[in-house]
Write a protein that holds these residues in place. Structure first.
Motif, PDB file in Angstrom:
ATOM      1  N   UNK A 167      95.768  19.385  87.510  1.00  0.00           N
ATOM      2  CA  UNK A 167      96.037  19.601  88.923  1.00  0.00           C
ATOM      3  C   UNK A 167      95.699  21.007  89.394  1.00  0.00           C
ATOM      4  N   UNK A 168      95.524  21.944  88.451  1.00  0.00           N
ATOM      5  CA  UNK A 168      95.199  23.316  88.821  1.00  0.00           C
ATOM      6  C   UNK A 168      93.720  23.522  89.101  1.00  0.00           C
ATOM      7  N   UNK A 169      92.904  22.500  88.852  1.00  0.00           N
ATOM      8  CA  UNK A 169      91.494  22.634  89.177  1.00  0.00           C
ATOM      9  C   UNK A 169      91.360  22.934  90.663  1.00  0.00           C
ATOM     10  N   UNK A 170      90.569  23.926  91.020  1.00  0.00           N
ATOM     11  CA  UNK A 170      90.353  24.440  92.383  1.00  0.00           C
ATOM     12  C   UNK A 170      91.323  25.555  92.746  1.00  0.00           C
ATOM     13  N   UNK A 171      92.154  26.004  91.810  1.00  0.00           N
ATOM     14  CA  UNK A 171      93.091  27.097  92.106  1.00  0.00           C
ATOM     15  C   UNK A 171      92.362  28.399  92.426  1.00  0.00           C
ATOM     16  N   UNK A 172      91.141  28.547  91.913  1.00  0.00           N
ATOM     17  CA  UNK A 172      90.388  29.789  92.159  1.00  0.00           C
ATOM     18  C   UNK A 172      90.229  30.056  93.650  1.00  0.00           C
ATOM     19  N   UNK A 173      90.154  29.005  94.437  1.00  0.00           N
ATOM     20  CA  UNK A 173      90.004  29.170  95.877  1.00  0.00           C
ATOM     21  C   UNK A 173      91.304  29.481  96.598  1.00  0.00           C
ATOM     22  N   UNK A 174      92.420  29.492  95.862  1.00  0.00           N
ATOM     23  CA  UNK A 174      93.739  29.720  96.458  1.00  0.00           C
ATOM     24  C   UNK A 174      94.292  31.117  96.169  1.00  0.00           C
ATOM     25  N   UNK A 175      93.563  31.901  95.378  1.00  0.00           N
ATOM     26  CA  UNK A 175      94.065  33.223  95.004  1.00  0.00           C
ATOM     27  C   UNK A 175      93.110  34.307  95.486  1.00  0.00           C
ATOM     28  N   UNK A 176      93.627  35.523  95.548  1.00  0.00           N
ATOM     29  CA  UNK A 176      92.793  36.650  95.960  1.00  0.00           C
ATOM     30  C   UNK A 176      92.823  37.731  94.890  1.00  0.00           C
ATOM     31  N   UNK A 177      92.259  38.889  95.198  1.00  0.00           N
ATOM     32  CA  UNK A 177      92.125  39.962  94.207  1.00  0.00           C
ATOM     33  C   UNK A 177      93.459  40.559  93.782  1.00  0.00           C
ATOM     34  N   UNK A 178      94.529  40.271  94.541  1.00  0.00           N
ATOM     35  CA  UNK A 178      95.843  40.806  94.173  1.00  0.00           C
ATOM     36  C   UNK A 178      96.396  40.144  92.914  1.00  0.00           C
ATOM     37  N   UNK A 179      95.913  38.937  92.613  1.00  0.00           N
ATOM     38  CA  UNK A 179      96.406  38.186  91.460  1.00  0.00           C
ATOM     39  C   UNK A 179      95.682  38.652  90.203  1.00  0.00           C
ATOM     40  N   UNK A 180      96.436  39.260  89.306  1.00  0.00           N
ATOM     41  CA  UNK A 180      95.854  39.751  88.051  1.00  0.00           C
ATOM     42  C   UNK A 180      96.278  38.890  86.860  1.00  0.00           C
ATOM     43  N   UNK A 181      97.155  37.944  87.087  1.00  0.00           N
ATOM     44  CA  UNK A 181      97.618  37.078  85.995  1.00  0.00           C
ATOM     45  C   UNK A 181      96.459  36.279  85.409  1.00  0.00           C
ATOM     46  N   UNK A 182      96.487  36.092  84.099  1.00  0.00           N
ATOM     47  CA  UNK A 182      95.545  35.178  83.486  1.00  0.00           C
ATOM     48  C   UNK A 182      96.005  33.759  83.809  1.00  0.00           C
ATOM     49  N   UNK A 183      95.072  32.907  84.202  1.00  0.00           N
ATOM     50  CA  UNK A 183      95.393  31.533  84.571  1.00  0.00           C
ATOM     51  C   UNK A 183      94.555  30.595  83.710  1.00  0.00           C
TER      52      UNK A 183
END
Length: 377
Positions: A258-274
């Motif tokens: 279900x996390x597929x496409x999450x890349x489009x939901x985050x910005x440069x502030x997110x540094x967590x490994x996903x």
């Protein structure tokens, strides 16, 4: 003159009779043309539309390729997809519309709740369906006409637990899941059962359909965790990732397909490994996958996600099964086609697709090997 009028009257009567017979021929799952109709439903509008659109585009690409290569034993395929808005009631209506349009075989529905409604009607008509992405066990359970391309929810929950504990050696594990969603609860229940089996404790926080916009409270409660397991969809996972960034929480965010496409939901502030479990890696150098990715990009001007790949494979599974069943009549009924295709799949057919090499159990579940990918920011 009277004889002429009498002839005209007879002709008009015959025309009316023919029209009535034609009008009564709907909702049979059988065409009168030279195409086999493949149907499906998915959310083409609304919050989950990314999934439905990806499925629609992946399936259509496969249909176009098959038809360009001469079709299936010379028979062209027609794909019709209806918008179900990820709602069971809408799905039931869409199913009836598809049957009226001549649907003979199907890729089912995109989301779990919708596919359960679709499957309930399909079993009554003995319509074969192979869903790309509805992963709940109940979707195909006890239905000889129902199959899946994607992993099941329990499979992903067990794999997640084993990966985090045995492979990643995580000690402080947190979890956030949606108590109102069938997909999320299905994965979570299997995850919890496996964690109990492994003797490992973890901290759980929840949300539901009415409270899924602000995850600051859940993230704050899990701020000391090494990993946050998120068996949810990408929209909420993106909000959780941004909440982690705002709270300074650096935990690994680990999820399922279900996390597929999450890349489009985050910005440069997110540094967590996903990371997330998926059957499809868009960066793969495998020839079949890279060819699919190139074709998809050329047609839609964007890279495919897992849902597009699953749908592409679902159509090719149907195509290959019909070839093996030696289907040569475009007017075959949905029920007869179902029996022939289901027998091929449960009879040991192996299919190598963009989401892996797979065979099917008697219960319609696929046997395939998953991949764990890291989101590139």
């Amino acid at each position: 003159m009277k004889n002429f009028k009498k002839v005209i009257g007879v002709l008009l009567t015959l025309a009316i009779v023919v029209t009535c017979f034609a009008a009564c021929g709907g909702n049979t799952g059988k065409t009168t043309g030279d195409k086999i109709v493949v149907g499906g439903t998915g959310p083409l509008t609304g919050d989950a539309s990314q999934y439905g659109i990806s499925v629609q585009q992946g399936a259509q690409l496969a249909i176009d390729e098959i038809n360009a290569a001469g079709g299936m034993n010379g028979i062209q395929l027609e794909f019709i997809m209806k918008d179900d808005k990820a709602l069971a009631a809408e799905t039931a209506t869409a199913y009836d519309q598809l049957m009226d349009a001549g649907m003979q075989i199907s890729i089912g529905s995109t989301t779990t709740g919708s596919c359960e409604a679709f499957a309930a009607k399909a079993v009554e008509d003995n319509l074969f369906f192979i869903t790309p992405s509805a992963s709940a066990a109940s979707v195909i359970e006890g239905r000889k006409n129902g199959f899946r391309v994607c992993f099941g929810d329990p499979d992903q929950g067990v794999l997640a637990a084993d990966t985090l504990v045995n492979d990643y050696k995580m000690k402080n594990i947190g979890c956030i899941y949606d108590t109102s969603d069938t997909y999320s609860t299905g994965v979570y229940d299997a995850f919890k059962a496996e964690m109990d089996k492994l003797g490992v404790s973890f901290t759980t926080k929840t949300f539901d359909a009415e409270n899924k916009k602000d995850f600051s409270t859940q993230v704050e409660a899990l701020k000391d965790c090494d990993v946050i397991f998120t068996p949810i969809y990408y929209t909420e996972a993106g909000l959780i990732a941004r909440a982690c960034a705002a709270k300074g929480v650096n935990a690994l965010i680990f999820g399922c397909d279900g996390l597929d496409s999450i890349a489009g939901q985050i910005d440069s502030s997110v540094t967590n490994e996903i990371k997330y479990i998926t059957p499809f890696d868009v960066e793969s150098t495998n020839e079949k996958i890279s060819k699919f990715v190139a074709s998809y990009k050329a047609k839609y001007n964007k890279a495919p996600d897992q849902f597009a790949a699953d749908a592409y494979d679902a159509v090719y599974v149907i195509y290959n099964a019909m070839l093996k069943a030696n289907i040569t009549d475009a007017n075959i009924s949905a029920s007869e086609l179902c029996d022939k295709v289901a027998a091929v799949l449960t009879g040991g057919m192996e299919f190598e697709g963009t989401t892996g090499t797979m065979t099917w159990n008697a219960d319609g579940a696929p046997n395939k090997v998953p991949t764990i990918v890291t989101v590139k920011k």
